[in-house]
Scaffold this motif. Structure first.
Motif, mmCIF file in Angstrom:
data_model
loop_
_atom_site.group_PDB
_atom_site.id
_atom_site.type_symbol
_atom_site.label_atom_id
_atom_site.label_comp_id
_atom_site.label_asym_id
_atom_site.label_seq_id
_atom_site.Cartn_x
_atom_site.Cartn_y
_atom_site.Cartn_z
ATOM 1 N N CYS A 125 42.350 -34.190 0.015
ATOM 2 C CA CYS A 125 41.640 -33.475 1.079
ATOM 3 C C CYS A 125 40.290 -33.072 0.522
ATOM 4 C CB CYS A 125 42.434 -32.245 1.520
ATOM 5 S SG CYS A 125 43.871 -32.613 2.546
ATOM 6 N N LEU A 126 39.224 -33.377 1.258
ATOM 7 C CA LEU A 126 37.871 -33.186 0.761
ATOM 8 C C LEU A 126 37.070 -32.274 1.678
ATOM 9 C CD1 LEU A 126 37.152 -36.966 0.050
ATOM 10 C CD2 LEU A 126 37.942 -35.264 -1.601
ATOM 11 N N SER A 127 36.249 -31.441 1.095
ATOM 12 C CA SER A 127 35.324 -30.613 1.855
ATOM 13 C C SER A 127 33.909 -31.080 1.563
ATOM 14 C CB SER A 127 35.478 -29.136 1.495
ATOM 15 O OG SER A 127 35.175 -28.923 0.123
ATOM 16 N N SER A 128 33.024 -30.890 2.527
ATOM 17 C CA SER A 128 31.655 -31.359 2.375
ATOM 18 C C SER A 128 30.736 -30.464 3.182
ATOM 19 C CB SER A 128 31.533 -32.807 2.865
ATOM 20 O OG SER A 128 30.194 -33.234 2.836
ATOM 21 N N PHE A 148 35.547 -37.088 -7.475
ATOM 22 C CA PHE A 148 35.170 -35.998 -6.580
ATOM 23 C C PHE A 148 35.142 -34.670 -7.326
ATOM 24 C CE2 PHE A 148 37.050 -39.285 -3.932
ATOM 25 C CZ PHE A 148 36.137 -39.380 -2.889
ATOM 26 N N GLU A 149 34.186 -33.828 -6.989
ATOM 27 C CA GLU A 149 34.071 -32.521 -7.621
ATOM 28 C C GLU A 149 35.349 -31.715 -7.390
ATOM 29 O OE1 GLU A 149 30.644 -30.704 -5.952
ATOM 30 O OE2 GLU A 149 29.334 -32.401 -6.412
ATOM 31 N N LYS A 150 35.808 -31.077 -8.435
ATOM 32 C CA LYS A 150 37.103 -30.401 -8.394
ATOM 33 C C LYS A 150 37.155 -29.283 -7.354
ATOM 34 C CE LYS A 150 40.349 -30.366 -12.204
ATOM 35 N NZ LYS A 150 40.554 -30.077 -13.625
ATOM 36 N N ASP A 151 36.035 -28.610 -7.150
ATOM 37 C CA ASP A 151 36.056 -27.493 -6.206
ATOM 38 C C ASP A 151 35.942 -27.939 -4.762
ATOM 39 O OD1 ASP A 151 33.459 -28.354 -6.403
ATOM 40 O OD2 ASP A 151 32.566 -26.358 -6.462
ATOM 41 N N ARG A 152 35.810 -29.255 -4.531
ATOM 42 C CA ARG A 152 35.731 -29.779 -3.173
ATOM 43 C C ARG A 152 36.823 -30.802 -2.875
ATOM 44 N NH1 ARG A 152 31.344 -28.245 -0.402
ATOM 45 N NH2 ARG A 152 29.552 -27.407 -1.538
ATOM 46 N N ALA A 153 37.787 -30.946 -3.762
ATOM 47 C CA ALA A 153 38.855 -31.926 -3.568
ATOM 48 C C ALA A 153 40.197 -31.331 -3.971
ATOM 49 C CB ALA A 153 38.567 -33.181 -4.400
ATOM 50 N N THR A 154 41.224 -31.629 -3.195
ATOM 51 C CA THR A 154 42.587 -31.187 -3.486
ATOM 52 C C THR A 154 43.513 -32.389 -3.358
ATOM 53 O OG1 THR A 154 42.129 -28.996 -2.552
ATOM 54 C CG2 THR A 154 44.444 -29.607 -2.853
ATOM 55 N N SER A 155 44.212 -32.727 -4.431
ATOM 56 C CA SER A 155 45.122 -33.871 -4.375
ATOM 57 C C SER A 155 46.491 -33.430 -3.884
ATOM 58 C CB SER A 155 45.244 -34.538 -5.745
ATOM 59 O OG SER A 155 46.002 -33.751 -6.633
ATOM 60 N N MET A 208 29.514 -34.036 -3.514
ATOM 61 C CA MET A 208 30.975 -34.025 -3.520
ATOM 62 C C MET A 208 31.532 -35.288 -4.166
ATOM 63 S SD MET A 208 33.643 -33.823 -0.360
ATOM 64 C CE MET A 208 32.987 -35.357 0.253
ATOM 65 N N ALA A 209 31.093 -36.454 -3.688
ATOM 66 C CA ALA A 209 31.474 -37.702 -4.338
ATOM 67 C C ALA A 209 30.445 -37.979 -5.426
ATOM 68 C CB ALA A 209 31.519 -38.846 -3.330
ATOM 69 N N SER A 210 30.775 -37.607 -6.657
ATOM 70 C CA SER A 210 29.809 -37.723 -7.747
ATOM 71 C C SER A 210 29.649 -39.157 -8.231
ATOM 72 C CB SER A 210 30.250 -36.838 -8.918
ATOM 73 O OG SER A 210 30.346 -35.504 -8.530
ATOM 74 N N HIS A 211 30.694 -39.948 -8.058
ATOM 75 C CA HIS A 211 30.650 -41.326 -8.560
ATOM 76 C C HIS A 211 31.552 -42.211 -7.718
ATOM 77 C CE1 HIS A 211 30.868 -44.735 -11.405
ATOM 78 N NE2 HIS A 211 32.155 -44.762 -11.072
ATOM 79 N N MET A 212 31.087 -43.419 -7.429
ATOM 80 C CA MET A 212 31.919 -44.463 -6.840
ATOM 81 C C MET A 212 31.499 -45.790 -7.428
ATOM 82 S SD MET A 212 32.512 -43.648 -2.794
ATOM 83 C CE MET A 212 33.442 -42.199 -2.283
ATOM 84 N N SER A 213 32.472 -46.606 -7.783
ATOM 85 C CA SER A 213 32.164 -47.939 -8.290
ATOM 86 C C SER A 213 33.370 -48.842 -8.127
ATOM 87 C CB SER A 213 31.753 -47.896 -9.771
ATOM 88 O OG SER A 213 32.833 -47.448 -10.584
ATOM 89 N N THR A 214 33.091 -50.130 -8.047
ATOM 90 C CA THR A 214 34.136 -51.152 -8.023
ATOM 91 C C THR A 214 33.781 -52.201 -9.061
ATOM 92 O OG1 THR A 214 34.620 -50.823 -5.675
ATOM 93 C CG2 THR A 214 35.277 -52.932 -6.638
#
Length: 427
Positions: A217-220, A87-94, A1-7
């Motif tokens: 809103c995220l689904s997992s 976040f993957e589009k099918d698991r996230a709603t802004s 679901m979270a394909s990438h995270m970075s700072t």
């Protein structure tokens, strides 16, 4: 679901622009969450370039301006930081929220209200000074529907909600309780009057807002574990039971006067606590679990006490209810605040688990030490697998009690403890 995270931390806008461009090429069908911290002296053109690059990642991108990440090394206060999660589009709603919250007093030119922006036309004025806000929100949650973008989402398939808000998140907080099994985390955006001329600066796609909230809103497939930490807090008492509370007031602990209890502890501690006490901060911490090893789960700032009446007033809409297990804590004024070092490359605690992604929100101090002055470019640093964001205005936590946990349900609350942090992880 979270394909990438970075700072990324850098002194130059070109480094951040290049980093975001690489993310754009690698994650084309994703919804971004981002925060951006910039120094006050950054030019308007550089800030505009950064914002344009981030908001153009997707028409559903959500973000805000944040605060430098606290560190003991003063050089980092002068760095820009940019955190991005994809976040993957099918698991996230802004979504975008204009649900009203508790409004602060209007003081000075930088303060505005959602009514002023035309986002709540027709909202009637009320006397906010004498309201019991916990009762108000409990009574009016149904009056404020969820943001339209997420009204049709199934509660049992929504694992977490992450949002970025102005300083009045109460209405949204209570509406989001419709997602009863989800962990809900909100960063109160940094105050930005001297950077953008807005009290807060929020983004959704190309739109810029001074108030309200934006979020995802995220689904997992599996529950995403969350964790809170409060480094530097010193316990002043053992566990105590709240025997009387009302509104944001704690009237008695173990049937004793809580203000006198705190004062007595400080006096008995003598020289170890009394010097500088007036600049220290004191807190009521709520413990969950009564089977021998209760854990600190919530912390409320004590804003005043009255030894004659016995009450402690908390920086909250509601004090812990009667029967809650609590402790009193102190945060010394000289406590070093450092939420960055543990995530730096080379730090043992920073080594991520395979395929893990960690989102961390933290409370920055109201004032940073002077930054180290240097003309040298220390180079950019990327914290892979970590979305790290800070704000001096704190964060909001609302976590469900997972099945099988031997712990009481947790009410939503706002953390303002400098250095306090909450993390949410995905495998």
């Amino acid at each position: 679901m979270a394909s990438h995270m970075s700072t990324m931390l850098s002194r130059t806008t070109s480094d951040i622009l290049s980093h975001v461009s690489k993310i754009r090429l690698s994650y084309t069908s994703h919804i971004p969450l981002f925060t951006l911290s910039v120094p006050h002296h950054l030019s308007a053109s550089d800030l505009s370039a950064l914002v344009s690059q981030l908001t153009s990642l997707s028409g559903d991108a959500v973000g805000c301006l944040s605060t430098p990440i606290p560190s003991q090394d003063p050089q980092w206060a002068d760095y820009m930081s940019c955190s991005v999660a994809m976040f993957e589009k099918d698991r996230a709603t802004s979504f975008r929220s204009t649900i009203p919250g508790k409004q602060a007093a209007q003081v000075g030119r930088w303060h505005t209200s959602r009514k002023d922006e035309g986002l709540n036309a027709g909202t009637r004025e009320v006397d906010t000074e004498n309201l019991n806000w916990q009762d108000v929100w409990s009574r009016t949650t149904n009056d404020y529907a969820l943001p339209p973008e997420v009204q049709n989402l199934r509660s049992d398939r929504t694992d977490s909600v992450i949002y970025l808000s102005d300083d009045a998140p109460e209405g949204l907080m209570h509406s989001l309780q419709a997602f009863s099994s989800a962990t809900k985390l909100g960063l109160i955006a940094s105050s930005t009057p001297f950077i953008t001329g807005r009290p807060f600066t929020l983004f959704r796609g190309p739109a810029i807002y001074s108030s309200g909230a934006v979020g995802l809103c995220l689904s997992s497939p599996a529950a995403s574990p969350s964790h809170v930490e409060f480094p530097g807090l010193q316990a002043l008492t053992g566990p105590l039971t709240v025997t009387s509370s009302e509104g944001n007031l704690v009237h008695s602990l173990d049937n004793a006067n809580p203000s006198r209890l705190l004062l007595s502890i400080l006096q008995k501690s003598g020289g170890s606590l009394i010097p500088g006490t007036k600049d220290d901060h004191f807190y009521v911490g709520v413990l969950h679990g009564r089977d021998g090893s209760p854990k600190l789960r919530q912390v409320y700032h004590i804003i005043s006490g009255d030894p004659s009446r016995g009450t402690l007033a908390l920086e909250s809409d509601a004090a812990p209810p009667e029967g809650s297990l609590v402790q009193l804590y102190r945060l010394p004024a000289n406590t070093p605040i450092d939420n960055l070092t543990r995530y730096m490359p080379g730090c043992p605690a920073s080594t991520p688990k395979p395929a893990s992604r960690t989102l961390a929100l933290t409370v920055a101090p109201a004032e940073f030490p002077p930054s180290a002055t240097t003309n040298e470019d220390g180079g950019a640093i990327v914290l892979d697998g970590t979305f790290l964001a800070a704000s001096e205005n704190g964060f909001v936590v609302d976590r469900p009690t997972r099945s099988g946990e031997n712990a009481e349900a947790e009410q939503s609350w706002r953390c303002t403890v400098p250095g306090g942090s909450v993390t949410l992880a995905w495998e």
